[in-house]
Motif scaffolding. Structure first.
Motif, PDB file in Angstrom:
ATOM      1  N   ILE A 179       0.875  -1.012   0.186  1.00  0.00           N
ATOM      2  CA  ILE A 179      -0.167   0.191   0.070  1.00  0.00           C
ATOM      3  C   ILE A 179       0.931   1.143  -0.070  1.00  0.00           C
ATOM      4  CG2 ILE A 179      -1.469   1.453   1.472  1.00  0.00           C
ATOM      5  CD1 ILE A 179      -3.041  -1.043   2.192  1.00  0.00           C
ATOM      6  N   LEU A 180       0.589   2.281  -0.919  1.00  0.00           N
ATOM      7  CA  LEU A 180       1.086   3.536  -0.826  1.00  0.00           C
ATOM      8  C   LEU A 180      -0.151   4.388  -0.131  1.00  0.00           C
ATOM      9  CD1 LEU A 180       3.188   5.373  -1.648  1.00  0.00           C
ATOM     10  CD2 LEU A 180       1.860   5.967  -3.807  1.00  0.00           C
ATOM     11  N   ASN A 181       0.376   4.922   1.143  1.00  0.00           N
ATOM     12  CA  ASN A 181      -0.701   5.479   2.033  1.00  0.00           C
ATOM     13  C   ASN A 181      -0.546   7.180   1.744  1.00  0.00           C
ATOM     14  OD1 ASN A 181      -2.414   6.287   3.796  1.00  0.00           O
ATOM     15  ND2 ASN A 181      -1.076   5.753   5.684  1.00  0.00           N
ATOM     16  N   LEU A 182      -1.273   7.727   1.284  1.00  0.00           N
ATOM     17  CA  LEU A 182      -1.253   9.284   0.922  1.00  0.00           C
ATOM     18  C   LEU A 182      -1.821  10.090   2.160  1.00  0.00           C
ATOM     19  CD1 LEU A 182      -2.418   9.542  -2.751  1.00  0.00           C
ATOM     20  CD2 LEU A 182      -0.251   8.880  -1.647  1.00  0.00           C
ATOM     21  N   ALA A 183      -0.896  10.044   3.430  1.00  0.00           N
ATOM     22  CA  ALA A 183      -1.141  10.431   4.577  1.00  0.00           C
ATOM     23  C   ALA A 183      -0.836  11.936   4.806  1.00  0.00           C
ATOM     24  CB  ALA A 183      -0.499   9.488   5.496  1.00  0.00           C
ATOM     25  N   ALA A 184      -0.199  12.514   3.884  1.00  0.00           N
ATOM     26  CA  ALA A 184       0.126  13.875   4.247  1.00  0.00           C
ATOM     27  C   ALA A 184      -1.059  14.699   4.300  1.00  0.00           C
ATOM     28  CB  ALA A 184       0.969  14.436   3.131  1.00  0.00           C
ATOM     29  N   ARG A 185      -1.183  15.742   5.277  1.00  0.00           N
ATOM     30  CA  ARG A 185      -2.250  16.548   5.484  1.00  0.00           C
ATOM     31  C   ARG A 185      -2.053  17.940   4.476  1.00  0.00           C
ATOM     32  NH1 ARG A 185      -6.172  13.713   7.942  1.00  0.00           N
ATOM     33  NH2 ARG A 185      -5.473  12.416   9.342  1.00  0.00           N
TER      34      ARG A 185
END
Length: 235
Positions: A54-60
């Motif tokens: 998984i590539l988690n796009l976690a940046a806010r």
């Protein structure tokens, strides 16, 4: 504190989502959730179970200033330079996704990228670019529609791509009995022996069966003292 099991509502969506993600056919999954229903816990369990694929796009975006496409490039380890928002996904990006064996792109709190109608339009445009440019990749997204305006909610019909589609709504509990069964086990696990069935029934009414609100009332010392004293006076 010992981690308690997921609620039946969380477990049902977890099972269906995992089954979709491990299937041979890519899928675009959107999980909608009522506030306090346990969306963060559900997403964490799903992401943990899938591991490095998984590539988690976690940046806010509020903190980083990056939009969805820029966040995607950043999490891949690429800089923002050379990103052309109107152009398709470059071939070297597709190769990088393949080399890293990425099979799922996850976007928790999708509504952070769609706080306004303009932001939503940009986010959908970026999703279309990513989904069409990476047809072999699954997308897992979550959002809380009640956080913002109805016109800012992202719908599956707005996303282009050849992937299959899956959508679900996470609520805290489907019934009072489900709530009672879950929290009777929860209070035993954390050692709250004074919390009786009648107390839980009262909390169900106070919190309208909300998972997060109930846990807060049970675990926060000041809140617990307030409702427990009031409950004792009623008795």
């Amino acid at each position: 504190m010992q981690t308690h099991k997921m609620t039946p509502c969380q477990q049902a969506i977890y099972d269906s989502t995992i089954n979709s993600l491990v299937s041979a056919d890519p899928v675009i999954t959107i999980i909608n959730a009522y506030p306090g229903a346990g969306l963060s816990t559900l997403m964490e369990n799903i992401l943990t179970s899938q591991g490095k694929c998984i590539l988690n796009l976690a940046a806010r975006p509020a903190l980083t200033g990056m939009n969805l496409l820029e966040t995607f490039y950043y999490e891949l380890g690429l800089g923002a330079e050379g990103i052309y928002h109107g152009a398709p996904i470059p071939s070297y990006v597709k190769e990088l996704v393949s080399v890293q064996s990425i099979s799922v792109i996850a976007i928790g709190d999708l509504d952070d990228f769609a706080l306004t109608v303009s932001m939503k339009k940009t986010a959908v445009s970026h999703l279309n670019k990513m989904a069409t440019g990476l047809p072999g990749i699954s997308f897992l997204m979550s959002q809380s529609p009640l956080r913002g305006k109805a016109e800012c909610v992202v719908h599956q019909r707005e996303i282009t791509g050849s992937q299959n589609r899956s959508e679900s709504i996470l609520q805290s509990f489907e019934s009072k009995q489900q709530y009672m069964d879950y929290f009777e086990g929860f209070v035993q696990t954390i050692g709250l022996r004074a919390v009786t069935t009648s107390v839980l029934s009262d909390l169900y009414a106070r919190t309208e069966g909300n998972l997060a609100s109930t846990i807060l009332n049970l675990c926060h010392p000041l809140l617990r003292a307030q409702w427990f004293v009031e409950q004792s006076k009623d008795d």
